[in-house]
Design an enzyme around this catalytic site. Structure first.
Site, mmCIF file in Angstrom:
data_model
loop_
_atom_site.group_PDB
_atom_site.id
_atom_site.type_symbol
_atom_site.label_atom_id
_atom_site.label_comp_id
_atom_site.label_asym_id
_atom_site.label_seq_id
_atom_site.Cartn_x
_atom_site.Cartn_y
_atom_site.Cartn_z
ATOM 1 N N ASP A 1 0.851 -1.198 0.000
ATOM 2 C CA ASP A 1 0.000 0.000 0.000
ATOM 3 C C ASP A 1 0.885 1.246 0.000
ATOM 4 O OD1 ASP A 1 0.830 -0.787 2.615
ATOM 5 O OD2 ASP A 1 -0.525 0.687 3.500
ATOM 6 N N GLU A 2 0.301 2.362 -0.417
ATOM 7 C CA GLU A 2 0.925 3.684 -0.304
ATOM 8 C C GLU A 2 2.391 3.690 -0.738
ATOM 9 O OE1 GLU A 2 -1.957 5.521 3.167
ATOM 10 O OE2 GLU A 2 -0.104 4.572 3.842
ATOM 11 N N VAL A 3 2.615 3.269 -1.979
ATOM 12 C CA VAL A 3 3.985 3.240 -2.524
ATOM 13 C C VAL A 3 4.300 4.654 -3.026
ATOM 14 C CG1 VAL A 3 5.587 2.046 -4.066
ATOM 15 C CG2 VAL A 3 3.601 0.829 -3.143
#
Length: 480
Positions: free
Chosen positions: A151-153
């Protein structure tokens, strides 16, 4: 509005160990408690509390010892004996702060100033991730399911190698993301073909059905769609889950929240906010077409927003919220029966931790209740206007302003009254803090108690301490 109860599928509680890792004895009590509430799985995010070995030993926490191999195995054994599946969560792309913060790993960042994102072009990065996974899988005998994060790269595509890669025709940031997670998922399946792989969905939300179909991820992973808000958009969420299904990923998961998603520094959990989140998820589940196979829901309890942010609420103040959320899923609403079940099981009078009072003996099922009570009391004091805004009260502004302090000219009588009041508040706070710390160190490491106090208490006490010291210095120059 009443919905049907949560459909079949697992109800998994998230243990976020990257902050305030419970002492093993308390961890066991929590697992017992989760079992009593009807939980049938644990999503365990170890981060630096996992006993990595060899070249990865530097990933272990330094503020307190990581869990030992024996402790990790004993936690699993207890969970299994209670009918719970243990699912480790190991970040493999974004939120790798606990890895990439180390100087020897700096060269594996996507950009130098983004500590969380792995450079997807380096074979060394994939080898690192696979070695982390190997150690985790081997310490989880009989493992069936693994969560690879992703997530949230942040800042993906901003690194020099990525910029060069993106100049090739047809290359996009979406493909860059998909190529890395596909590579990791295929590598996992090659070694452990039986393992089911879950990953967070957020990086795929904007992708077209066609892009997902062509990604190579179909049949490799199960997306877990997370939304922790009390006003979750039901239609949009249903549409997303349907999209994943139409792209060939029919097996999907939901992720809600019982704590750690209100604000980055929240101290005390608001149960209603999290119950509302689950009510919205019930509407989503009731609106899905039969073709979507909802495998379960992960009820997340974040302890930090990321490895380098402050602590969110500690587990004890969030347990009424967890119990209320699980009862909401069970009943399809938070009805009177659900409410009374929570208060009866926990031995409290109200589901909001700030309003609860003891209604049963100390041995009732609520691990860490004394700490929850003490935190609520201290938090109430810290947030009282008289203390939090002491420097803004009429007397301080009128008789001990920055003007007075700078020139060291004060009315001693008024200044001493201000000082006495500040000193009284400091004594009150110190007594509460000592009680909280004494209780907290039974459940958490010393480092957690120290961090919690610095985060929540020190910033409030510091101005009061400064005023007492400054007044003392000023009065010395005014009184013989």
């Amino acid at each position: 509005m009443k919905c049907p109860p949560w459909p079949k599928g697992k109800k998994v509680v998230h243990l976020d160990l990257k902050g305030a890792p419970p002492r093993v004895e308390y961890l066991h009590r929590l697992i017992e408690f989760f079992s009593q509430l009807g939980v049938d799985g644990l999503l365990v995010e170890y981060e630096d509390m996992f006993p990595y070995e060899g070249e990865l030993k530097l990933l272990q926490a330094t503020a307190q010892p990581a869990y030992s191999q024996e402790e990790v195995l004993s936690m699993q054994e207890l969970a299994r004996s209670k009918g719970m599946e243990v699912i480790p969560l190991v970040q493999t792309f974004g939120h790798m702060e606990f890895v990439l913060k180390h100087r020897s790993m700096w060269h594996l960042r996507e950009t130098s100033h983004c500590v969380g994102t792995l450079n997807p072009h380096r074979e060394e990065g994939v080898k690192l991730v696979m070695e982390m996974l190997r150690q985790v899988v081997e310490l989880h005998p009989g493992l069936n399911t693994l969560h690879i994060g992703a997530d949230e790269v942040y800042m993906l595509g901003e690194g020099e190698e990525s910029k060069l890669w993106l100049t090739s025709p047809g290359h996009t940031v979406e493909q860059l993301f998909l190529s890395h997670v596909t590579k990791v998922a295929k590598a996992i399946k090659k070694v452990w073909s039986h393992i089911t792989i879950i990953m967070w969905d957020d990086m795929m939300r904007g992708m077209s059905q066609e892009t997902l179909k062509a990604s190579g991820l179909v049949g490799l992973i199960q997306p877990m769609l997370w939304d922790y808000t009390p006003n979750l958009d039901v239609d949009k969420t249903v549409s997303l889950l349907q999209k994943y299904c139409s792209a060939g990923m029919a097996d999907v998961w939901a992720a809600s929240s019982f704590k750690g998603s209100t604000s980055v520094y929240t101290c005390v959990t608001c149960t209603q906010r999290h119950v509302d989140n689950h009510l919205q998820w019930l509407k989503v589940a009731a609106s899905l077409s039969p073709s979507v196979n909802l495998k379960g829901i992960a009820i997340t309890g974040w302890q930090r927003y990321d490895h380098l942010s402050v602590l969110c609420e500690l587990m004890p103040v969030a347990l009424p919220s967890l119990a209320a959320c699980l009862q909401t899923l069970l009943h399809g609403q938070f009805c009177a029966e659900a409410h009374s079940k929570v208060t009866e099981v926990l031995g409290i009078s109200a589901v909001e931790v700030e309003a609860m009072e003891r209604t049963s003996a100390a041995n009732s099922l609520f691990p860490g209740r004394r700490l929850a009570e003490l935190i609520v009391e201290l938090n109430s004091l810290l947030n009282s206007e008289d203390i939090r805004f002491f420097e803004s009260n009429m007397f301080v502004r009128g008789w001990f302003s920055p003007y007075h302090r700078q020139r060291r000219i004060v009315t001693p009588l008024m200044a001493m009254q201000i000082r006495n009041q500040a000193a009284t508040y400091l004594v009150m706070l110190q007594q509460k803090v000592e009680a909280v710390k004494e209780e907290m160190v039974h459940l958490y490491p010393e480092s957690t108690a120290q961090e919690w106090i610095e985060e929540h208490v020190s910033t409030v006490m510091a101005p009061l301490q400064r005023i007492t010291e400054d007044i003392g210095a000023c009065v010395k120059e005014m009184v013989p």
